[in-house]
Design a protein around this motif. Structure first.
Motif, PDB file in Angstrom:
ATOM      1  N   ALA A  75       0.824  -1.206   0.000  1.00 33.83           N
ATOM      2  CA  ALA A  75       0.000   0.000   0.000  1.00 33.83           C
ATOM      3  C   ALA A  75       0.863   1.264   0.000  1.00 33.83           C
ATOM      4  O   ALA A  75       0.537   2.240  -0.662  1.00 33.83           O
ATOM      5  N   SER A  76       1.963   1.224   0.748  1.00 39.15           N
ATOM      6  CA  SER A  76       2.870   2.379   0.811  1.00 39.15           C
ATOM      7  C   SER A  76       4.117   1.972   1.583  1.00 39.15           C
ATOM      8  O   SER A  76       4.139   0.939   2.256  1.00 39.15           O
ATOM      9  N   LYS A  77       5.138   2.803   1.509  1.00 42.94           N
ATOM     10  CA  LYS A  77       6.360   2.565   2.282  1.00 42.94           C
ATOM     11  C   LYS A  77       6.057   2.610   3.778  1.00 42.94           C
ATOM     12  O   LYS A  77       6.589   1.814   4.562  1.00 42.94           O
ATOM     13  N   VAL A  78       5.164   3.513   4.177  1.00 44.54           N
ATOM     14  CA  VAL A  78       4.809   3.615   5.596  1.00 44.54           C
ATOM     15  C   VAL A  78       4.108   2.341   6.052  1.00 44.54           C
ATOM     16  O   VAL A  78       4.446   1.784   7.099  1.00 44.54           O
ATOM     17  N   TRP A  79       3.150   1.848   5.256  1.00 46.32           N
ATOM     18  CA  TRP A  79       2.462   0.617   5.644  1.00 46.32           C
ATOM     19  C   TRP A  79       3.428  -0.571   5.679  1.00 46.32           C
ATOM     20  O   TRP A  79       3.324  -1.437   6.539  1.00 46.32           O
ATOM     21  N   SER A  80       4.351  -0.608   4.773  1.00 47.86           N
ATOM     22  CA  SER A  80       5.338  -1.686   4.791  1.00 47.86           C
ATOM     23  C   SER A  80       6.106  -1.678   6.107  1.00 47.86           C
ATOM     24  O   SER A  80       6.329  -2.725   6.734  1.00 47.86           O
ATOM     25  N   THR A  81       6.482  -0.490   6.558  1.00 51.03           N
ATOM     26  CA  THR A  81       7.190  -0.340   7.823  1.00 51.03           C
ATOM     27  C   THR A  81       6.293  -0.759   8.990  1.00 51.03           C
ATOM     28  O   THR A  81       6.747  -1.426   9.922  1.00 51.03           O
ATOM     29  N   THR A 110       3.584   4.135  22.667  1.00 53.13           N
ATOM     30  CA  THR A 110       3.125   3.542  21.410  1.00 53.13           C
ATOM     31  C   THR A 110       3.046   4.615  20.332  1.00 53.13           C
ATOM     32  O   THR A 110       3.512   4.412  19.209  1.00 53.13           O
ATOM     33  N   THR A 111       2.488   5.763  20.693  1.00 52.19           N
ATOM     34  CA  THR A 111       2.401   6.871  19.734  1.00 52.19           C
ATOM     35  C   THR A 111       3.795   7.310  19.294  1.00 52.19           C
ATOM     36  O   THR A 111       4.027   7.555  18.099  1.00 52.19           O
ATOM     37  N   ALA A 112       4.736   7.382  20.222  1.00 49.86           N
ATOM     38  CA  ALA A 112       6.106   7.769  19.873  1.00 49.86           C
ATOM     39  C   ALA A 112       6.719   6.766  18.893  1.00 49.86           C
ATOM     40  O   ALA A 112       7.375   7.160  17.912  1.00 49.86           O
ATOM     41  N   LYS A 113       6.508   5.466  19.130  1.00 52.38           N
ATOM     42  CA  LYS A 113       7.030   4.450  18.207  1.00 52.38           C
ATOM     43  C   LYS A 113       6.401   4.592  16.823  1.00 52.38           C
ATOM     44  O   LYS A 113       7.079   4.455  15.806  1.00 52.38           O
ATOM     45  N   ILE A 114       5.109   4.863  16.796  1.00 56.74           N
ATOM     46  CA  ILE A 114       4.406   5.031  15.516  1.00 56.74           C
ATOM     47  C   ILE A 114       4.998   6.207  14.752  1.00 56.74           C
ATOM     48  O   ILE A 114       5.280   6.101  13.557  1.00 56.74           O
ATOM     49  N   ILE A 118       6.913   6.247  11.060  1.00 55.41           N
ATOM     50  CA  ILE A 118       6.506   7.102   9.941  1.00 55.41           C
ATOM     51  C   ILE A 118       7.694   7.915   9.447  1.00 55.41           C
ATOM     52  O   ILE A 118       7.957   7.970   8.239  1.00 55.41           O
ATOM     53  N   ARG A 119       8.427   8.526  10.385  1.00 55.61           N
ATOM     54  CA  ARG A 119       9.606   9.317   9.984  1.00 55.61           C
ATOM     55  C   ARG A 119      10.617   8.447   9.248  1.00 55.61           C
ATOM     56  O   ARG A 119      11.155   8.840   8.217  1.00 55.61           O
ATOM     57  N   ARG A 120      10.871   7.250   9.781  1.00 54.02           N
ATOM     58  CA  ARG A 120      11.849   6.353   9.153  1.00 54.02           C
ATOM     59  C   ARG A 120      11.409   5.975   7.738  1.00 54.02           C
ATOM     60  O   ARG A 120      12.204   5.984   6.803  1.00 54.02           O
ATOM     61  N   ILE A 122       9.422   7.621   5.725  1.00 54.61           N
ATOM     62  CA  ILE A 122       9.492   8.787   4.836  1.00 54.61           C
ATOM     63  C   ILE A 122      10.938   9.087   4.487  1.00 54.61           C
ATOM     64  O   ILE A 122      11.259   9.344   3.320  1.00 54.61           O
ATOM     65  N   ILE A 123      11.829   9.035   5.461  1.00 54.82           N
ATOM     66  CA  ILE A 123      13.250   9.291   5.190  1.00 54.82           C
ATOM     67  C   ILE A 123      13.805   8.228   4.251  1.00 54.82           C
ATOM     68  O   ILE A 123      14.514   8.549   3.301  1.00 54.82           O
ATOM     69  N   ASP A 124      13.454   6.949   4.469  1.00 56.25           N
ATOM     70  CA  ASP A 124      13.909   5.879   3.579  1.00 56.25           C
ATOM     71  C   ASP A 124      13.418   6.108   2.161  1.00 56.25           C
ATOM     72  O   ASP A 124      14.152   5.918   1.196  1.00 56.25           O
ATOM     73  N   LYS A 125      12.174   6.535   2.025  1.00 56.52           N
ATOM     74  CA  LYS A 125      11.609   6.772   0.695  1.00 56.52           C
ATOM     75  C   LYS A 125      12.341   7.920  -0.002  1.00 56.52           C
ATOM     76  O   LYS A 125      12.708   7.812  -1.160  1.00 56.52           O
ATOM     77  N   VAL A 126      12.567   9.001   0.728  1.00 53.62           N
ATOM     78  CA  VAL A 126      13.270  10.150   0.149  1.00 53.62           C
ATOM     79  C   VAL A 126      14.692   9.771  -0.208  1.00 53.62           C
ATOM     80  O   VAL A 126      15.195  10.105  -1.281  1.00 53.62           O
ATOM     81  N   THR A 127      15.371   9.045   0.694  1.00 59.90           N
ATOM     82  CA  THR A 127      16.740   8.618   0.434  1.00 59.90           C
ATOM     83  C   THR A 127      16.797   7.743  -0.814  1.00 59.90           C
ATOM     84  O   THR A 127      17.664   7.912  -1.664  1.00 59.90           O
ATOM     85  N   THR A 128      15.859   6.831  -0.955  1.00 57.56           N
ATOM     86  CA  THR A 128      15.823   5.956  -2.120  1.00 57.56           C
ATOM     87  C   THR A 128      15.631   6.771  -3.391  1.00 57.56           C
ATOM     88  O   THR A 128      16.311   6.549  -4.393  1.00 57.56           O
ATOM     89  N   GLN A 129      14.730   7.746  -3.362  1.00 55.79           N
ATOM     90  CA  GLN A 129      14.508   8.588  -4.539  1.00 55.79           C
ATOM     91  C   GLN A 129      15.738   9.427  -4.858  1.00 55.79           C
ATOM     92  O   GLN A 129      16.114   9.575  -6.017  1.00 55.79           O
TER      93      GLN A 129
END
Length: 139
Positions: A75-81, A110-114, A118-120, A122-129
């Motif tokens: 569905a998305s990089k975030v959902w994969s994570t 739990t919210t902090a982990k979530i 999300i940040r990880r 998004i950063i992974d996606k940007v880094t990959t691009q």
């Protein structure tokens, strides 16, 4: 003579769409109209309450739960994570808020982990691009 079923077999793209849509809708509190918050309209949990609603839906709907780990990583990089971290998030929520199914949810860890997930993602996606653009000489 029995009528033949015209239903699509489990695991089709329409099945995948249904699982993604149900996960997005599960995050909205009862009585609220689901509205797309994320890219492509397939939201991901933003906090412990969103996560708990998704988890509760999976617990109550075993056929959807069976498809969850197959469908949502696409569905998305975030959902994969999220799928990769799902069990850890469940343990964190249970430890932090043992009665989450029955009462309000106060689960800052739990919210902090979530939010870290999300940040990880998004950063992974940007880094990959960025890596892709650099390898093409466009960076």
């Amino acid at each position: 003579m029995q009528a033949q079923s015209t239903a699509a077999p489990i695991g089709t793209s329409s099945d995948a769409f249904l699982v993604r849509r149900l996960m997005a809708q599960a995050m909205w509190p009862a009585g609220e109209t689901p509205m797309p918050r994320g890219a492509g309209g397939f939201d991901h949990p933003m906090d412990a309450e969103d996560f708990a609603r998704c988890r509760l839906m999976l617990e109550r709907m075993p056929p959807i739960a069976e498809q969850f780990r197959k469908v949502m990583p696409n569905a998305s990089k975030v959902w994969s994570t999220f799928v990769d971290a799902w069990d850890d998030l469940c343990v964190t929520l249970d430890d932090e808020c043992p009665n989450w199914r029955k009462s309000g949810i106060e689960a800052p860890n739990t919210t902090a982990k979530i939010r870290q997930l999300i940040r990880r993602a998004i950063i992974d996606k940007v880094t990959t691009q960025d890596d892709l653009l650099a390898s093409l000489g466009a960076g």
